[in-house]
Design a protein around this motif. Structure first.
Motif, PDB file in Angstrom:
ATOM      1  N   LEU A  22       4.735  11.845  -1.707  1.00  0.00           N
ATOM      2  CA  LEU A  22       4.828  11.835  -0.241  1.00  0.00           C
ATOM      3  C   LEU A  22       3.551  12.384   0.393  1.00  0.00           C
ATOM      4  CD1 LEU A  22       8.522  13.023   0.258  1.00  0.00           C
ATOM      5  CD2 LEU A  22       7.625  10.693   0.425  1.00  0.00           C
ATOM      6  N   GLU A  23       2.998  13.414  -0.204  1.00  0.00           N
ATOM      7  CA  GLU A  23       1.737  13.962   0.312  1.00  0.00           C
ATOM      8  C   GLU A  23       0.594  12.962   0.139  1.00  0.00           C
ATOM      9  OE1 GLU A  23       1.355  17.623  -1.790  1.00  0.00           O
ATOM     10  OE2 GLU A  23       2.536  18.776  -0.317  1.00  0.00           O
ATOM     11  N   SER A  24       0.630  12.218  -0.975  1.00  0.00           N
ATOM     12  CA  SER A  24      -0.374  11.171  -1.186  1.00  0.00           C
ATOM     13  C   SER A  24      -0.266  10.105  -0.096  1.00  0.00           C
ATOM     14  CB  SER A  24      -0.181  10.537  -2.559  1.00  0.00           C
ATOM     15  OG  SER A  24      -1.006   9.392  -2.711  1.00  0.00           O
ATOM     16  N   LEU A  25       0.974   9.752   0.253  1.00  0.00           N
ATOM     17  CA  LEU A  25       1.173   8.760   1.316  1.00  0.00           C
ATOM     18  C   LEU A  25       0.688   9.291   2.652  1.00  0.00           C
ATOM     19  CD1 LEU A  25       2.243   6.125   2.454  1.00  0.00           C
ATOM     20  CD2 LEU A  25       4.527   7.162   2.534  1.00  0.00           C
ATOM     21  N   ILE A  26       1.003  10.544   2.956  1.00  0.00           N
ATOM     22  CA  ILE A  26       0.550  11.127   4.225  1.00  0.00           C
ATOM     23  C   ILE A  26      -0.976  11.143   4.292  1.00  0.00           C
ATOM     24  CG2 ILE A  26       0.425  13.295   5.524  1.00  0.00           C
ATOM     25  CD1 ILE A  26       3.328  13.828   4.620  1.00  0.00           C
ATOM     26  N   GLY A  27      -1.615  11.516   3.168  1.00  0.00           N
ATOM     27  CA  GLY A  27      -3.073  11.498   3.129  1.00  0.00           C
ATOM     28  C   GLY A  27      -3.622  10.096   3.344  1.00  0.00           C
ATOM     29  N   GLY A  28      -2.990   9.105   2.733  1.00  0.00           N
ATOM     30  CA  GLY A  28      -3.420   7.716   2.903  1.00  0.00           C
ATOM     31  C   GLY A  28      -3.255   7.239   4.328  1.00  0.00           C
ATOM     32  N   LEU A  29      -2.129   7.591   4.955  1.00  0.00           N
ATOM     33  CA  LEU A  29      -1.890   7.189   6.344  1.00  0.00           C
ATOM     34  C   LEU A  29      -2.873   7.860   7.294  1.00  0.00           C
ATOM     35  CD1 LEU A  29       2.020   7.274   6.344  1.00  0.00           C
ATOM     36  CD2 LEU A  29       0.601   5.253   6.739  1.00  0.00           C
TER      37      LEU A  29
ATOM     38  N   GLU B 198       0.835  -1.210   0.000  1.00  0.00           N
ATOM     39  CA  GLU B 198       0.000   0.000   0.000  1.00  0.00           C
ATOM     40  C   GLU B 198       0.867   1.255   0.000  1.00  0.00           C
ATOM     41  OE1 GLU B 198      -3.990  -1.401   2.409  1.00  0.00           O
ATOM     42  OE2 GLU B 198      -2.122  -1.180   3.536  1.00  0.00           O
ATOM     43  N   VAL B 199       1.951   1.220   0.761  1.00  0.00           N
ATOM     44  CA  VAL B 199       2.871   2.355   0.773  1.00  0.00           C
ATOM     45  C   VAL B 199       3.472   2.559  -0.612  1.00  0.00           C
ATOM     46  CG1 VAL B 199       5.069   3.214   1.678  1.00  0.00           C
ATOM     47  CG2 VAL B 199       3.410   2.143   3.229  1.00  0.00           C
ATOM     48  N   ALA B 200       3.905   1.466  -1.228  1.00  0.00           N
ATOM     49  CA  ALA B 200       4.514   1.538  -2.558  1.00  0.00           C
ATOM     50  C   ALA B 200       3.553   2.121  -3.579  1.00  0.00           C
ATOM     51  CB  ALA B 200       4.981   0.161  -2.997  1.00  0.00           C
ATOM     52  N   GLU B 201       2.268   1.803  -3.458  1.00  0.00           N
ATOM     53  CA  GLU B 201       1.276   2.329  -4.403  1.00  0.00           C
ATOM     54  C   GLU B 201       1.191   3.855  -4.323  1.00  0.00           C
ATOM     55  OE1 GLU B 201      -1.268   2.554  -7.440  1.00  0.00           O
ATOM     56  OE2 GLU B 201      -0.133   0.773  -6.798  1.00  0.00           O
ATOM     57  N   HIS B 202       1.301   4.401  -3.121  1.00  0.00           N
ATOM     58  CA  HIS B 202       1.292   5.861  -2.969  1.00  0.00           C
ATOM     59  C   HIS B 202       2.564   6.488  -3.537  1.00  0.00           C
ATOM     60  CE1 HIS B 202      -2.393   6.493  -0.668  1.00  0.00           C
ATOM     61  NE2 HIS B 202      -2.095   5.409   0.049  1.00  0.00           N
ATOM     62  N   LEU B 203       3.666   5.762  -3.447  1.00  0.00           N
ATOM     63  CA  LEU B 203       4.945   6.309  -3.907  1.00  0.00           C
ATOM     64  C   LEU B 203       5.152   6.141  -5.411  1.00  0.00           C
ATOM     65  CD1 LEU B 203       7.344   5.125  -1.047  1.00  0.00           C
ATOM     66  CD2 LEU B 203       6.143   7.306  -1.279  1.00  0.00           C
ATOM     67  N   MET B 204       4.275   5.415  -6.050  1.00  0.00           N
ATOM     68  CA  MET B 204       4.386   5.228  -7.499  1.00  0.00           C
ATOM     69  C   MET B 204       4.127   6.560  -8.196  1.00  0.00           C
ATOM     70  SD  MET B 204       4.893   2.910  -9.906  1.00  0.00           S
ATOM     71  CE  MET B 204       4.425   1.313  -9.210  1.00  0.00           C
ATOM     72  N   PRO B 205       5.102   7.076  -8.985  1.00  0.00           N
ATOM     73  CA  PRO B 205       4.897   8.378  -9.657  1.00  0.00           C
ATOM     74  C   PRO B 205       3.653   8.365 -10.535  1.00  0.00           C
ATOM     75  CG  PRO B 205       7.189   7.690  -9.780  1.00  0.00           C
ATOM     76  CD  PRO B 205       6.433   6.522  -9.234  1.00  0.00           C
ATOM     77  N   LYS B 206       2.870   9.423 -10.416  1.00  0.00           N
ATOM     78  CA  LYS B 206       1.614   9.511 -11.177  1.00  0.00           C
ATOM     79  C   LYS B 206       1.782  10.266 -12.498  1.00  0.00           C
ATOM     80  CE  LYS B 206      -0.506   7.646  -7.628  1.00  0.00           C
ATOM     81  NZ  LYS B 206       0.627   7.561  -6.689  1.00  0.00           N
ATOM     82  N   THR B 207       2.918  10.932 -12.653  1.00  0.00           N
ATOM     83  CA  THR B 207       3.184  11.680 -13.881  1.00  0.00           C
ATOM     84  C   THR B 207       4.575  11.328 -14.388  1.00  0.00           C
ATOM     85  OG1 THR B 207       4.132  13.567 -12.710  1.00  0.00           O
ATOM     86  CG2 THR B 207       1.742  13.595 -13.106  1.00  0.00           C
ATOM     87  N   ILE B 208       4.879  11.748 -15.611  1.00  0.00           N
ATOM     88  CA  ILE B 208       6.192  11.476 -16.206  1.00  0.00           C
ATOM     89  C   ILE B 208       7.293  12.144 -15.391  1.00  0.00           C
ATOM     90  CG2 ILE B 208       7.627  11.827 -18.246  1.00  0.00           C
ATOM     91  CD1 ILE B 208       5.124  11.641 -19.952  1.00  0.00           C
ATOM     92  N   SER B 209       7.028  13.352 -14.900  1.00  0.00           N
ATOM     93  CA  SER B 209       8.036  14.067 -14.108  1.00  0.00           C
ATOM     94  C   SER B 209       8.276  13.405 -12.761  1.00  0.00           C
ATOM     95  CB  SER B 209       7.611  15.516 -13.901  1.00  0.00           C
ATOM     96  OG  SER B 209       6.367  15.579 -13.217  1.00  0.00           O
ATOM     97  N   GLY B 210       7.234  12.721 -12.245  1.00  0.00           N
ATOM     98  CA  GLY B 210       7.381  11.985 -10.995  1.00  0.00           C
ATOM     99  C   GLY B 210       7.710  12.867  -9.808  1.00  0.00           C
ATOM    100  N   ASP B 211       6.871  13.841  -9.525  1.00  0.00           N
ATOM    101  CA  ASP B 211       7.106  14.785  -8.430  1.00  0.00           C
ATOM    102  C   ASP B 211       7.085  14.053  -7.090  1.00  0.00           C
ATOM    103  OD1 ASP B 211       7.188  16.834  -6.622  1.00  0.00           O
ATOM    104  OD2 ASP B 211       5.751  18.097  -7.680  1.00  0.00           O
ATOM    105  N   ALA B 212       8.213  14.078  -6.389  1.00  0.00           N
ATOM    106  CA  ALA B 212       8.327  13.374  -5.115  1.00  0.00           C
ATOM    107  C   ALA B 212       7.396  13.952  -4.062  1.00  0.00           C
ATOM    108  CB  ALA B 212       9.782  13.426  -4.635  1.00  0.00           C
TER     109      ALA B 212
END
Length: 417
Positions: free
Chosen positions: A371-378, A353-367
């Motif tokens: 990380l904010e997606s992971l914080i929201g998920g947690l 589940e953590v890895a899914e949040h860290l998977m880049p959603k765009t070509i640029s892959g904004d870190a």
């Protein structure tokens, strides 16, 4: 004399000799036949001074593939491929080379070596030892690891190319090193196992919730040791005889995987193999069981000697998150790590589940976005866990109140009587 007349005359002579020999055997006394057979064989040996040795593909009532046959097959591979007209090609070691071998219909199921008897000592000694040694070395050099799965009582395979490694595995460094050390010690312990009189095998139990990395762990083990994987589907095996054939047909330097053993109805056959004499038929094998619900297992199944090492794969720790952040985002530090560490200590989330949040959603892959997606998920997981705990507390209180009310009614009924 014309060729056709000559062949006809030769055929007539051969037919006459065969007829005369048949008549002789019919009317000649049996004792005299034995004497004639004995001396005719000696005469034939004197005239034809060659010895033949056959190497069959299977041994042991066709349960096991002959290691000598396999070594000779590897040794003759490059030579035989120059003679055969039908070839099959395979890419070995990450497309670095192509290996040619005879097609299935070109292959023979045995190899036959013919040599003059005066070379007997040389052939049975140095030559055959050289062929077997060189054949095994060729096998190691050209080894293309495979992932096997069973169809009935037969194995089918694909090339195993999973990229998992212990370096990229989301787990605490100390625990990873412990597992790696255990595996490497096992892989070099042939002499030790022979000395103590035990089959060269070791059992692993991987347990934990879904998404905690059990399959990835198995892939990393195979890559570390350069082992094949046999993924045994017990539901596709109809009886113990079929199971025994499958297990005996596995090769050394392999991992036999039996997943979700808590869902298996009958493990008698596999336990007999793990414990019994059949377990000693080949060496250097790991037997890995996986389960999501270790509490459902019979303690007899997972005792030491059957499952030697128990590995719990649990929810994502902060150290495991750091590895994932490095793998997915190439980050070793970030100001949001502190908040993530705090949340990971307060709630449960699997590495998957953590890895899914860290998977880049765009070509640029904004870190930052990841990380904010992971914080929201947690945070959501934390809120859900709190709500679930509150609902469970309410349900527990309701059940307790109902039980107390029931006891009161029961007490009043007894007092009236």
């Amino acid at each position: 004399m014309k060729p056709t007349d000559m062949f006809a005359q030769v055929g007539s002579v051969i037919a006459s000799v065969m007829f005369a020999w048949a008549m002789f055997k019919q009317y000649c006394p049996y004792n005299l036949q034995e004497v004639i057979d004995k001396y005719s064989k000696r005469a034939f040996t004197f005239i034809y001074p060659y010895i033949q040795i056959s190497f069959n593909e299977f041994t042991g009532d066709r349960f096991m593939r002959s290691e000598a046959y396999s070594a000779i097959e590897n040794y003759l591979g490059s030579r035989s491929s120059t003679q055969a007209k039908r070839l099959k090609a395979d890419v070995v070691k990450s497309s670095q080379s192509i290996i040619l071998s005879m097609d299935d219909h070109e292959e023979k199921k045995y190899y036959r070596l013919t040599f003059h008897r005066r070379h007997r000592q040389l052939i049975l000694g140095d030559y055959l030892n050289h062929v077997l040694k060189e054949g095994n070395e060729i096998k190691v050099r050209n080894r293309q690891r495979k992932l096997y799965t069973n169809s009935g009582s037969y194995w089918r395979h694909v090339v195993f190319q999973h990229p998992a490694s212990f370096e990229s595995l989301a787990m605490e460094a100390e625990r990873k090193q412990e597992i790696m050390d255990d595996l490497l010690v096992f892989s070099t312990a042939e002499e030790f196992y022979a000395r103590i009189g035990r089959a060269w095998k070791r059992g692993y139990l991987l347990f934990g919730p879904p998404g905690t990395g059990k399959s990835t762990m198995i892939a990393a083990m195979a890559n570390l040791l350069n082992y094949d994987i046999y993924d045994l589907e017990l539901t596709a095996v109809k009886d113990n005889t079929e199971l025994r054939k499958l297990l005996i047909d596995t090769t050394s330097r392999s991992i036999i995987v039996i997943e979700d053993i808590d869902c298996s109805l009958d493990l008698t056959g596999i336990l007999n193999f793990v414990d019994g004499l059949w377990s000693a038929c080949k060496g250097e094998r790991l037997i890995v069981f996986t389960t999501n619900f270790v509490e459902k297992l019979d303690p007899a199944l997972i005792r030491k000697g059957r499952m030697d090492k128990h590995i719990e794969l649990s929810y994502c720790s902060f150290e495991a998150f750091q590895i994932l952040a490095k793998n997915y985002l190439k980050l070793e530090s970030h100001h949001l790590f502190a908040r993530i560490q705090e949340l990971l200590g307060e709630t449960k989330m699997t590495p998957a589940e953590v890895a899914e949040h860290l998977m880049p959603k765009t070509i640029s892959g904004d870190a930052m976005v990841c990380l904010e997606s992971l914080i929201g998920g947690l945070e959501k997981a934390k809120e859900d866990a709190i709500l679930k705990a509150e609902e469970e507390a309410k349900e527990s209180a309701r059940l307790k109140a109902e039980e107390e009310a029931k006891e009161k009614r029961k007490g009043k009924g007894e007092s009236k009587s």
